[in-house]
Design an enzyme around this catalytic site. Structure first.
Site, mmCIF file in Angstrom:
data_model
loop_
_atom_site.group_PDB
_atom_site.id
_atom_site.type_symbol
_atom_site.label_atom_id
_atom_site.label_comp_id
_atom_site.label_asym_id
_atom_site.label_seq_id
_atom_site.Cartn_x
_atom_site.Cartn_y
_atom_site.Cartn_z
ATOM 1 N N ARG A 97 89.297 -16.231 -39.003
ATOM 2 C CA ARG A 97 90.134 -15.547 -38.017
ATOM 3 C C ARG A 97 89.640 -14.141 -37.705
ATOM 4 N NH1 ARG A 97 96.406 -13.397 -38.358
ATOM 5 N NH2 ARG A 97 96.774 -13.346 -36.110
ATOM 6 N N ASP A 119 99.718 -17.549 -29.346
ATOM 7 C CA ASP A 119 99.352 -18.575 -28.375
ATOM 8 C C ASP A 119 98.960 -19.878 -29.064
ATOM 9 O OD1 ASP A 119 97.064 -17.396 -29.411
ATOM 10 O OD2 ASP A 119 96.027 -17.211 -27.491
ATOM 11 N N GLU A 137 91.672 -17.739 -26.340
ATOM 12 C CA GLU A 137 92.904 -17.068 -25.914
ATOM 13 C C GLU A 137 93.545 -17.881 -24.791
ATOM 14 O OE1 GLU A 137 94.041 -14.496 -27.447
ATOM 15 O OE2 GLU A 137 92.289 -13.647 -28.453
ATOM 16 N N SER A 165 84.219 -8.684 -19.678
ATOM 17 C CA SER A 165 82.881 -8.726 -19.102
ATOM 18 C C SER A 165 82.952 -9.151 -17.646
ATOM 19 C CB SER A 165 81.986 -9.696 -19.875
ATOM 20 O OG SER A 165 82.224 -11.027 -19.454
ATOM 21 N N ILE A 170 93.657 -10.872 -33.147
ATOM 22 C CA ILE A 170 93.781 -10.219 -31.846
ATOM 23 C C ILE A 170 95.236 -10.136 -31.410
ATOM 24 C CG2 ILE A 170 93.102 -10.293 -29.410
ATOM 25 C CD1 ILE A 170 90.730 -9.797 -31.238
ATOM 26 N N CYS A 186 87.782 -16.798 -32.891
ATOM 27 C CA CYS A 186 87.680 -17.298 -34.248
ATOM 28 C C CYS A 186 86.517 -18.265 -34.367
ATOM 29 C CB CYS A 186 88.976 -18.019 -34.644
ATOM 30 S SG CYS A 186 90.462 -17.030 -34.454
#
Length: 646
Positions: free
Chosen positions: A50, A100, A77, A363, A53, A2
């Site tokens: 936002r 979360d 996250e 990644s 996810i 976000c």
């Protein structure tokens, strides 16, 4: 993933202008195109954009505790949120969402400022506690997610994911911090905790900032650091087995998502390792994305295909033109401050490609720093062995003289390019490493900067960034020391900044399993011989993955994510470089010696010398001035004091 922003009155409870807060929030629309929300109360304004996810239906922000006295805006996250949620429920807290974000709110209620120590993930967040009249800012341990803040002259404190949200407020001065300019021309980025603006700062990795209304704004406080103890007695085979288990767990945690998820696959060791782990814990084929280059010297697509074929991934590839240089102004606007890593171009393109197929991508970033993968590490250790063979009293004058007298020979075969080696040998380990990674080294910056600029700098040298971190490293092991320096500087200021801005321009969340702090801490206990052995970097990682990845992927020469700057500046960008470097915008600052700028351009474009890196650094600085500074009233003569960096 976000964008967050806000305003906190540190003195009283003055009204926050809703239109101003809306403008700040919308400046980061790209970070969160799904929803945007504001919250205002006396002395406080919070904004949130936002990108949905997790908990798509009820995860809106700002999010509040039960009585509304605590509010949060959060970017990132928390990968262990489900375990923390169970723990907090056992303590009596009630959850209205499955997000979360709410876990952090109740963690603040339960543990206060220590809540950050319980979080495993990538995060930047702001908590307002009305009853305590407190604003709490926090940033994750390795600074994957950004946090900027500025204390205005009127006592208002601004914060935001990107500098553009602070600039959108309209009350922050645009004076540039000339010490940050010195850092930029040395490193190619502005190192934490500075920003390019004198009135703004970046919250450093692993730090929090607690602001209490009516009290002076204190210095940020650290809550985490990595310690290279190198004292783990584990054997090589057991270390390989444990590493695979730790990688698998880190990847599994980062695959929690309610939207399409995939991975970048460059064909290098790190991204290939992540894909191999994903394939091992997923019941469905992994989505992978690669970019190919039409110039074979820069193309790794064949190696990415080896891994994609082995694990039967849903693989997407797009070819990037070797003359893909149209992003210069786009990048300047995206980064908000000068940023000179040219691999931002292919990074931008691979994020653009990935977003066509997924919303979340894993990644391989962070592997070189923790596993010992950079080529420069091997060179540094060679120099360290040479340094230790001679007393400092003999070494410094001898090699210092050789470094001054030996001609610079970029055109010659590598074996004859001894000037840099001589210069490095005359320095300490920290000085030598800083010298080796600098884009423009100390003598070059001294020649480039005008007398006025050097006077404004007052003797400040960007090497102080490395010296400050080295004092906290807690190790004199040659490899561990420079790994620590990279974890504090290059990983944060260059790699994580590059990936965050490039991905967020495309509303793509990127997750980083090789930067899991528990994995980083464990790797720091291992002896350096398991990381760099016999000229092989990432020794342990490669050894552990031999059963899972092709030999050609593991042991081929490292390529990197490069673009052909040398050719661009002598060909299609020849006039643009000349216009930018020798043009009015740089001249108007009064910071640069015109004759040195002229020499850099002429020598490079005639083929006499190779100056592509300094020229790109100047080109991007000029683009920053045009695209960011010239967008509003700017004063370019201020220097921030050392006290502001404390």
């Amino acid at each position: 993933m976000c964008g967050i922003t806000g305003v906190f009155d540190t003195r009283a409870k003055r009204t926050i202008d809703r239109a101003v807060l809306h403008r700040m929030n919308e400046s980061q629309h790209h970070r969160g195109p799904d929803e945007g929300s504001l919250h205002l109360e006396p002395g406080l304004g919070l904004g949130h954009r936002r990108l949905s996810i997790i908990d798509l239906s009820t995860g809106q922000q700002p999010l509040f505790n039960g009585d509304g006295s605590i509010a949060i805006v959060f970017n990132g996250e928390i990968y262990n949120y489900q375990a923390l949620m169970a723990e907090l429920i056992a303590l009596g807290y009630t959850f209205r969402t499955k997000s979360d974000t709410e876990v952090i709110v109740h963690a603040w209620e339960a543990w206060g400022e220590d809540c950050v120590k319980r979080l495993r993930g990538m995060f930047a967040f702001a908590i307002s506690d009305r009853n305590r009249e407190t604003l709490f800012l926090a940033r994750d341990r390795l600074a994957v997610k950004p946090m900027h803040y500025a204390l205005l002259d009127d006592g208002m404190l601004l914060f935001g994911s990107e500098l553009k949200s602070l600039l959108a407020h309209g009350g922050m001065r645009r004076d540039l911090d000339l010490l940050a300019v010195e850092e930029y021309f040395a490193l190619g980025y502005v190192a934490e905790p500075r920003s390019i603006f004198a009135q703004a700062r970046k919250l450093a990795p692993g730090h929090t900032l607690t602001i209490r209304r009516g009290r002076p704004v204190p210095a940020p406080q650290p809550y985490w650091d990595v310690r290279f103890t190198l004292d783990n007695p584990i054997g090589e085979d057991d270390a390989c087995a444990e590493l695979v288990e730790r990688l698998r767990e880190s990847v599994r945690l980062r695959m929690i998502s309610e939207v399409p998820l995939g991975a970048f696959l460059s064909g290098g060791v790190d991204s290939s390792a992540v894909v191999a782990m994903m394939a091992g814990v997923s019941t469905d084929p992994v989505n992978t994305c690669s970019i190919a280059f039409d110039d074979p010297a820069y193309d790794e697509a064949a190696f990415a295909k080896m891994v994609a074929d082995r694990y039967r991934t849903h693989h997407s590839v797009e070819t990037v033109r070797s003359d893909d240089y149209d992003l210069i102004d786009t990048l300047a606007r995206a980064y908000d401050e000068p940023y000179a890593d040219s691999s931002a171009i292919p990074t931008y393109r691979v994020c653009q490609l990935a977003r066509k197929h997924v919303t979340v991508a894993l990644s391989g970033d962070g592997g070189d720093e923790s596993f010992g993968g950079y080529r420069r590490y091997r060179m540094h250790l060679m120099e360290e062995r040479m340094r230790s063979a001679l007393p400092e009293g003999l070494r410094r004058p001898l090699f210092g003289t050789l470094g001054r007298l030996y001609p610079k020979a970029d055109w010659a075969p590598r074996v004859f390019r001894a000037k840099t080696t001589f210069e490095g040998m005359a320095r300490s380990a920290v000085e030598g490493y800083f010298h080796s990674v600098s884009i423009l080294r100390g003598p070059q910056r001294a020649a480039l900067f005008s007398a006025r600029m050097k006077g404004e700098l007052g003797g400040y040298n960007a090497q102080d960034v490395f010296s400050r971190h080295a004092a906290n490293a807690g190790t004199d092991d040659p490899l561990a020391l420079i790994q620590y320096l990279d974890l504090k500087t290059y990983l944060v200021g260059d790699i994580n900044t590059k990936v965050d801005r490039a991905s967020m321009q495309h509303s793509l969340e990127v997750r980083e399993p090789l930067m899991d702090h528990e994995l980083v801490e464990w790797l720091a206990t291992l002896p350096s011989s398991l990381k760099l052995r016999g000229g092989t970097g990432k020794f342990l990682l490669k050894k552990a993955l031999e059963p899972q990845l092709p030999h050609d992927v593991l042991y081929r020469p490292k390529m990197g994510f490069a673009v052909p700057l040398t050719r661009w500046f002598r060909g299609p960008l020849k006039q643009r470089v000349r216009d930018a470097v020798l043009g009015e915008r740089l001249a108007d600052t009064g910071w640069f010696e015109r004759r040195v700028l002229q020499r850099l351009v002429d020598e490079h474009q005639s083929g006499v010398r190779e100056h592509s890196a300094p020229l790109w650094t100047l080109l991007m600085f000029e683009a920053f001035l045009r695209n960011v500074i010239d967008g509003g009233v700017a004063s370019t003569g201020a220097v921030a004091t050392e006290a502001m960096v404390a």
